[in-house]
Design a protein around this motif. Structure first.
Motif, short mmCIF file in Angstrom:
data_model
loop_
_atom_site.label_atom_id
_atom_site.label_comp_id
_atom_site.label_asym_id
_atom_site.label_seq_id
_atom_site.Cartn_x
_atom_site.Cartn_y
_atom_site.Cartn_z
N ARG A 32 51.69 65.61 33.20
CA ARG A 32 52.84 66.46 33.53
C ARG A 32 54.19 65.81 33.20
NH1 ARG A 32 51.27 66.11 39.88
NH2 ARG A 32 52.45 64.23 40.47
N LEU A 33 54.34 64.52 33.51
CA LEU A 33 55.62 63.88 33.24
C LEU A 33 55.88 63.80 31.74
CD1 LEU A 33 58.17 62.48 34.22
CD2 LEU A 33 56.91 60.32 34.27
N TYR A 34 54.85 63.43 30.98
CA TYR A 34 55.04 63.33 29.52
C TYR A 34 55.44 64.68 28.94
CZ TYR A 34 54.33 61.95 24.68
OH TYR A 34 54.55 61.67 23.35
N VAL A 35 54.76 65.74 29.34
CA VAL A 35 55.07 67.08 28.81
C VAL A 35 56.48 67.49 29.18
CG1 VAL A 35 54.49 69.53 28.99
CG2 VAL A 35 52.67 67.83 28.70
N LEU A 36 56.86 67.27 30.44
CA LEU A 36 58.22 67.67 30.87
C LEU A 36 59.30 66.88 30.14
CD1 LEU A 36 59.12 69.75 33.14
CD2 LEU A 36 56.68 69.29 33.01
N LEU A 37 59.07 65.61 29.92
CA LEU A 37 60.05 64.80 29.19
C LEU A 37 60.15 65.23 27.74
CD1 LEU A 37 59.27 61.24 30.63
CD2 LEU A 37 61.37 62.56 30.99
N ARG A 38 59.02 65.51 27.10
CA ARG A 38 59.05 65.96 25.71
C ARG A 38 59.73 67.32 25.61
NH1 ARG A 38 59.71 64.45 21.85
NH2 ARG A 38 58.07 64.66 20.28
N LEU A 39 59.47 68.18 26.57
CA LEU A 39 60.11 69.49 26.61
C LEU A 39 61.61 69.34 26.78
CD1 LEU A 39 60.12 72.57 26.78
CD2 LEU A 39 59.47 72.35 29.20
N ASP A 40 62.01 68.49 27.69
CA ASP A 40 63.45 68.28 27.92
C ASP A 40 64.12 67.74 26.66
OD1 ASP A 40 65.34 68.30 30.39
OD2 ASP A 40 65.84 66.45 29.33
N SER A 41 63.44 66.85 25.96
CA SER A 41 64.02 66.31 24.73
C SER A 41 64.16 67.38 23.66
CB SER A 41 63.16 65.15 24.20
OG SER A 41 61.96 65.61 23.64
N ALA A 42 63.18 68.29 23.61
CA ALA A 42 63.25 69.38 22.63
C ALA A 42 64.42 70.30 22.94
CB ALA A 42 61.95 70.17 22.62
N LEU A 43 64.64 70.57 24.22
CA LEU A 43 65.75 71.45 24.62
C LEU A 43 67.11 70.79 24.40
CD1 LEU A 43 64.25 72.83 27.95
CD2 LEU A 43 64.40 74.03 25.75
N SER A 44 67.13 69.46 24.43
CA SER A 44 68.41 68.75 24.25
C SER A 44 68.66 68.38 22.79
CB SER A 44 68.41 67.48 25.09
OG SER A 44 67.50 66.52 24.55
N SER A 45 67.75 68.80 21.91
CA SER A 45 67.84 68.46 20.48
C SER A 45 67.85 66.95 20.26
CB SER A 45 69.08 69.09 19.84
OG SER A 45 69.04 70.50 19.99
N GLY A 46 67.13 66.25 21.14
CA GLY A 46 67.00 64.80 20.98
C GLY A 46 68.16 64.00 21.53
N GLY A 47 69.12 64.66 22.20
CA GLY A 47 70.31 63.95 22.65
C GLY A 47 70.21 63.33 24.02
N ALA A 48 69.16 63.63 24.77
CA ALA A 48 69.05 63.12 26.14
C ALA A 48 68.51 61.69 26.15
CB ALA A 48 68.14 64.03 26.96
N SER A 49 68.82 61.00 27.26
CA SER A 49 68.33 59.63 27.44
C SER A 49 67.35 59.61 28.60
CB SER A 49 69.50 58.69 27.72
OG SER A 49 69.03 57.42 28.12
N TYR A 50 66.25 58.87 28.44
CA TYR A 50 65.23 58.84 29.49
C TYR A 50 64.96 57.41 29.94
CZ TYR A 50 64.78 63.54 27.74
OH TYR A 50 65.07 64.83 27.36
#
Length: 557
Positions: free
Chosen positions: A431-449
């Motif tokens: 679940r965490l991996y999927v949510l983080l990948r989803l968030d990155s897709a929505l941010s166009s790669g601009g988010a930091s994790y």
């Protein structure tokens, strides 16, 4: 071990540092690693025991040797740290005792040649080839130890720095004692300090004996043993050069990662799941294919080790495009397994692979790895799949054609979409991996994790209060359907709070989903903050949008 003679006995240090033994630390052993903390503890214990005036034996533990009967030559399988530290202490004691004691201690450090016995002048203990010249010059030789306290250690390898620091520690501590106490300590070590010596004539027996004797497990790894075999098969004039190459790679990766590397190299060659010990499989799968040991180090170990360092540390370097490559490597390293590493290091170790090609390969590799993670593909089938990818890399096949094992087929894409549309929260490991990948897709790669703690949280609570707004917006059936699905999940950069989880929507947004600045570092959570209500219709629409984003990210459509 049938037919193998094993000898075990308690022996005083005076017998151990005598003509009965000539100790050698083999190449496969790790470098000398005891620090001043361990050396100081041993010194304090010995000094306290010697000062008590007791004649009771003091035990320093056991050593395990490969040693033939009636032959002084002894290969140290276990006990390097104790034997070396004892030699440091005996060498240091020579500086603080009278001439008679010093001469006796000299004979414990060095064997004096005897033409009748057929012996030559040589040290009682010989360290690994890289350390022995330093050990001989600066510690075993009396004139060397006299200058040791002024020796600069900044540029020395860790093993030699430990030798210096521990010897200087002994010199400083002994310098504080009266000469009578130094004499008493030397006599106590010689007469009353014991080691349990276990010896057998072959290495395999000694290895097995030690694994039984020592619950902590053998300090040796399979890489230590392979190093001895591989370097030992190289002609003597080249051994030093190739030992340096080997140890340079080991130091770059660290001992644990270097040991892991050999499992991945085995997979690169075998392309199947391991069924026997790594030692046996490495010999049969790798060394049998690369019998020239110099070629193995130059063309297999060094390039794959360098690629492994890049892959596991996300440290790809190039004039342009390196950031995108390292982003993909960081995502791969977040997975719950490392089965993807062999194809990654195989591809990155190929000569003249440009940055765009590396990035393209890693995008497809992460897609395959993420799909298998989401579909919970078992390790056997994962390894079989990566084995086929390795075959394709080795054959220089088209990795991106419709039949490539790197690509997902229609059934795999459909199964991945179906599972993403299900109760994804209940599958803890994904679940965490999927949510983080989803968030990155929505941010166009601009988010930091790089937050120290990231958790997955429900918006609609799992157990809302009876009088809460959630009971108005959702029937029990609707709540059960939506609570664990993608649309109802978001990310928090904080530890979960069971009480806050049940807040009504407005309060939850204000107190729980935002930072002190009133914002969230995650796109998913920012989207939640923008909503005025959280209803089944909104979740239905949101589920479609989020699934579409993941389908675009992983080409699942």
């Amino acid at each position: 071990m049938s037919g193998t003679k094993i000898q075990a006995a308690e022996r005083p240090v005076g017998d151990i540092f005598s003509d009965e033994y000539r100790f050698t630390i083999p190449r496969y052993q790790r470098p000398y690693a005891w620090t001043a903390e361990q050396a100081g503890e041993m010194f304090d214990d010995l000094l306290a025991a010697a000062s008590d005036g007791t004649t009771d034996p003091y035990f320093l533990g056991s050593i395990v040797l490969v040693k033939a009967e009636n032959d002084a030559a002894a290969e140290v399988v276990d006990g390097q740290q104790r034997l070396t530290t004892l030699t440091l202490l005996l060498s240091a004691l020579r500086q603080y005792v009278d001439a008679g004691f010093a001469t006796s201690l000299d004979s414990r450090v060095f064997q004096k040649g005897d033409p009748i016995k057929g012996t030559i002048d040589q040290p009682r203990l010989t360290l690994r080839e890289r350390d022995q010249p330093f050990f001989d010059k600066h510690i075993q030789t009396r004139t060397g130890i006299e200058r040791l306290q002024n020796l600069a250690t900044d540029t020395l390898p860790d093993s030699q720095r430990n030798l210096v620091h521990n010897t200087v520690l002994f010199l400083d501590r002994l310098g504080e004692l009266p000469i009578e106490d130094c004499h008493r300590l030397a006599s106590f070590i010689y007469q009353n300090t014991y080691l349990v010596v276990v010896s057998t004539q072959d290495f395999d027996s000694a290895y097995r004996i030690f694994t039984v004797l020592n619950e902590r497990g053998l300090d040796l790894t399979h890489t230590d043993i392979l190093k001895s075999e591989i370097i030992g098969a190289i002609a003597e004039p080249d051994q030093e050069t190739y030992t340096a190459k080997w140890e340079s790679e080991e130091e770059d990766l660290g001992r644990t990662d270097f040991a892991d590397l050999f499992s991945h190299i085995r997979m690169v060659f075998a392309k199947t799941k391991a069924r026997e010990s790594i030692l046996k499989e490495f010999r049969s799968s790798v060394l049998s294919q690369v019998p020239d040991r110099k070629r193995f180090i130059d063309e297999v170990l060094v390039p794959l080790s360098d690629a492994f360092e890049v892959v596991t540390r996300a440290d790809y370097r190039a004039a342009a495009g390196a950031d995108r490559v390292n982003d993909m490597l960081r995502w791969l390293n977040m997975l719950d397994n490392t089965d993807w590493i062999p194809p990654a290091i195989s591809y990155l170790s190929r000569p003249a692979t440009d940055t765009f090609a590396v990035y393209r390969f890693l995008v497809h590799l992460e897609r395959l790895a993420a799909s298998m993670l989401i579909r919970r593909v078992d390790v056997t089938r994962r390894i079989e799949r990566y084995g086929r990818v390795l075959d394709a890399i080795e054959a220089d096949a088209d990795l991106y054609g419709p039949q490539s094992p790197l690509r997902l087929d229609e059934h795999e894409r459909e199964d991945t979409r179906r599972r993403l549309d299900g109760e994804i929260y209940t599958v803890t490991r994904i679940r965490l991996y999927v949510l983080l990948r989803l968030d990155s897709a929505l941010s166009s790669g601009g988010a930091s994790y790089d937050h120290p703690l990231i958790t997955v949280e429900h918006v609609l609570p799992q157990s809302p209060m009876t009088d809460s707004i959630w009971r108005t917006w959702f029937t029990d059936e609707q709540r059960r359907y939506w609570v664990h699905r993608l649309a109802n999940l978001t990310l928090l950069a904080r530890r979960k709070n069971s009480q806050a989880s049940n807040y009504d929507f407005d309060i939850k947004k204000q107190r729980y989903f935002t930072t002190k600045n009133g914002v969230s570092p995650f796109v998913l959570t920012t989207q939640v903050l923008a909503e005025q209500q959280w209803t089944p219709d909104l979740l239905s629409h949101r589920q479609k949008e989020l699934l579409s984003a993941l389908s675009g990210l992983w080409e699942l459509a």
